[in-house]
Scaffold this active site. Structure first.
Site, PDB file in Angstrom:
ATOM      1  N   THR A 106     -13.588 -33.804  -2.382  1.00  0.00           N
ATOM      2  CA  THR A 106     -12.266 -34.880  -2.626  1.00  0.00           C
ATOM      3  C   THR A 106     -12.525 -36.733  -3.456  1.00  0.00           C
ATOM      4  O   THR A 106     -12.574 -36.973  -2.815  1.00  0.00           O
ATOM      5  CB  THR A 106     -11.061 -33.743  -3.152  1.00  0.00           C
TER       6      THR A 106
ATOM      7  N   LYS B 213     -15.748 -32.382  -5.890  1.00  0.00           N
ATOM      8  CA  LYS B 213     -14.258 -32.309  -6.826  1.00  0.00           C
ATOM      9  C   LYS B 213     -13.623 -33.344  -7.257  1.00  0.00           C
ATOM     10  O   LYS B 213     -13.276 -34.345  -6.915  1.00  0.00           O
ATOM     11  CB  LYS B 213     -13.158 -31.463  -6.411  1.00  0.00           C
TER      12      LYS B 213
ATOM     13  N   LYS C 108     -10.502 -35.711  -9.503  1.00  0.00           N
ATOM     14  CA  LYS C 108      -9.448 -35.731 -10.120  1.00  0.00           C
ATOM     15  C   LYS C 108      -9.279 -36.247 -11.330  1.00  0.00           C
ATOM     16  O   LYS C 108      -9.820 -37.127 -11.168  1.00  0.00           O
ATOM     17  CB  LYS C 108      -8.960 -36.074  -8.754  1.00  0.00           C
TER      18      LYS C 108
ATOM     19  N   ASN D 177      -4.885 -30.508 -12.613  1.00  0.00           N
ATOM     20  CA  ASN D 177      -3.915 -31.227 -11.809  1.00  0.00           C
ATOM     21  C   ASN D 177      -2.529 -30.207 -13.002  1.00  0.00           C
ATOM     22  O   ASN D 177      -1.794 -31.227 -12.190  1.00  0.00           O
ATOM     23  CB  ASN D 177      -3.578 -31.444 -10.694  1.00  0.00           C
TER      24      ASN D 177
ATOM     25  N   GLU E 128     -10.558 -26.607 -12.730  1.00  0.00           N
ATOM     26  CA  GLU E 128      -9.047 -26.168 -12.536  1.00  0.00           C
ATOM     27  C   GLU E 128      -7.566 -26.634 -12.744  1.00  0.00           C
ATOM     28  O   GLU E 128      -7.867 -27.979 -13.269  1.00  0.00           O
ATOM     29  CB  GLU E 128      -9.362 -26.579 -10.465  1.00  0.00           C
TER      30      GLU E 128
ATOM     31  N   ASP F  14      -5.127 -22.966  -9.787  1.00  0.00           N
ATOM     32  CA  ASP F  14      -3.926 -23.214  -8.154  1.00  0.00           C
ATOM     33  C   ASP F  14      -2.557 -23.301  -8.530  1.00  0.00           C
ATOM     34  O   ASP F  14      -2.359 -22.573  -7.933  1.00  0.00           O
ATOM     35  CB  ASP F  14      -4.984 -24.825  -8.507  1.00  0.00           C
TER      36      ASP F  14
ATOM     37  N   LYS G 236      -4.590 -21.437  -1.605  1.00  0.00           N
ATOM     38  CA  LYS G 236      -4.016 -22.296  -0.483  1.00  0.00           C
ATOM     39  C   LYS G 236      -3.207 -21.262   0.622  1.00  0.00           C
ATOM     40  O   LYS G 236      -2.391 -21.162   0.050  1.00  0.00           O
ATOM     41  CB  LYS G 236      -3.640 -23.057  -0.705  1.00  0.00           C
TER      42      LYS G 236
ATOM     43  N   CYS H  98      -6.719 -26.697   0.583  1.00  0.00           N
ATOM     44  CA  CYS H  98      -5.637 -27.738   1.288  1.00  0.00           C
ATOM     45  C   CYS H  98      -4.424 -28.357   0.824  1.00  0.00           C
ATOM     46  O   CYS H  98      -4.799 -28.917  -0.517  1.00  0.00           O
ATOM     47  CB  CYS H  98      -6.803 -27.917   2.677  1.00  0.00           C
TER      48      CYS H  98
ATOM     49  N   ASP I 110     -11.065 -30.503   2.910  1.00  0.00           N
ATOM     50  CA  ASP I 110     -11.170 -32.035   3.215  1.00  0.00           C
ATOM     51  C   ASP I 110     -10.186 -32.722   3.338  1.00  0.00           C
ATOM     52  O   ASP I 110     -10.295 -33.867   3.604  1.00  0.00           O
ATOM     53  CB  ASP I 110     -12.616 -32.531   1.599  1.00  0.00           C
TER      54      ASP I 110
HETATM   55 MN    MN Z   1      -6.332 -28.333  -7.590  1.00  0.00          MN
END
Ligand code: MN
Length: 342
Positions: free
Chosen positions: A133, A158, A160, A189, A215, A240, A264, A291, A318
């Site tokens: 990430t 990944k 962000k 997010n 996501e 998520d 998760k 995670c 990670d």
């Molecule tokens: Mn996420």
């Protein structure tokens, strides 16, 4: 085989550098290690990460948690592990603690039976592959990180996003230009509104960016918004933050507003994570596993869970690479994105 004692050990970790996502910045964790001791001296250990509930982790609250866990588990027979996992559901208001305690039960059972946890979970795979990430940062730093991780053997990155539509688009496009064969998960997010999320996905598609999953584009509670983004996005959508409990998973599948669920263990615990896997199978949805600030000890839980169940198309495991640790404590060997359980 009777459980005779429970211990909770808090452990503080610092991030190598502050990790920024759309909802905030983290630079430390106080994770709780939960240890179960059996009558014959065999132990099991699990880790609860502190994301979302670090305010709970004062000395007094840790003592009272220890008391609660002793009430639930001491005197019980570890061989009846499923009953114990069900009893631990009383901790579902602090899911990371529940997950750590559940894993301690499973770990004690596995140590007693002399089997590795991934065998307990089904033994489907011995090797899984994880992404890495890249937190929100300046364009230059994000490109630098992307190259570094890619060269370490992480082909799936990944990124962000979810802060500023124009900047986010530019960052992803530039990272792809710097690494033409890299593949991506983009994770907002909850940071976009519906319109920005749709523009973001369409623009990336137009620029031929290799996005495999988009996501949590919008607010976790905005089910209609998720559905709208999914209808217009050329890329599969993952939920998520929208999925903590097994009921959340059921609802998202029923509403048909996602393509993937990001499980998760720290959000749902292990017992419900197993349930969500079966729900996704029934609803023909894909699964990824993520995670939340676990150390090498805690990430090992999700690695064994992922390998053993063989249920996940994508692994985002990670967090241990982001924090400083005195020594490595995972039951796995990592080479770039390839992770082998042991
Ligand atoms: Mn996420």
């Amino acid at each position: 085989m009777e459980i005779i004692d429970i211990k909770i050990i808090p452990r503080e970790y610092k991030y190598k550098e502050p990790f920024r996502i759309a909802t905030g910045i983290r630079d430390w964790e106080v994770n709780l290690e939960i240890e179960i001791i059996l009558k014959n001296g065999i132990r099991g250990i699990g880790e609860a990460s502190s994301v979302m509930i670090s305010y709970l982790f004062s000395k007094n609250s840790i003592l009272s948690l220890e008391k609660t866990l002793k009430n639930i588990l001491v005197g019980e027979n570890i061989l009846r592990y499923k009953t114990l996992l069900k009893k631990l559901k009383t901790l579902s208001f602090i899911p990371s603690v529940m997950a750590g305690a559940e894993y301690a039960v499973i770990s004690a059972f596995c140590n007693l039976k002399n089997i590795p946890p991934y065998i307990f979970f089904g033994g489907e795979k011995e090797v899984i592959e994880s992404d890495r990430t890249i937190g929100i940062d300046s364009l230059e730093n994000m490109i630098k990180k992307a190259k570094e991780y890619y060269n370490e053997g992480f082909n799936l990155l990944k990124i962000k996003v979810g802060v500023n539509l124009e900047e986010d688009l530019r960052k992803v496009v530039e990272i792809q230009r710097a690494l033409p064969s890299a593949r991506f998960i983009v994770d907002a997010n909850q940071g976009f509104d519906v319109k920005s999320a749709i523009i973001f996905a369409k623009e990336l598609y137009r620029e031929k960016i290799k996005v495999e999953i988009f996501e949590q584009p919008v607010l976790r509670t905005d089910i209609d918004g998720l559905k709208l983004v999914r209808t217009h996005s050329p890329f599969p959508i993952a939920g998520d933050e929208s999925v903590y409990t097994i009921y959340d998973g059921f609802r998202l599948i029923k509403e048909d507003c996602i393509d993937f669920i990001n499980i998760k263990l720290m959000k749902s615990g292990i017992y419900d994570a197993l349930g969500i896997i079966e729900l996704a199978r029934a609803g023909n949805k894909g699964l990824m596993i993520g995670c939340m600030g676990e150390s090498s000890l805690g990430i090992s839980q999700s690695i064994h869970f992922s390998a053993g169940t063989g249920a996940f198309s994508y692994c985002d495991l990670d967090s241990h690479l982001l924090i400083e640790e005195d020594g490595f404590r995972g039951s796995f060997i990592q080479e770039g994105g390839k992770i082998r359980v042991k």
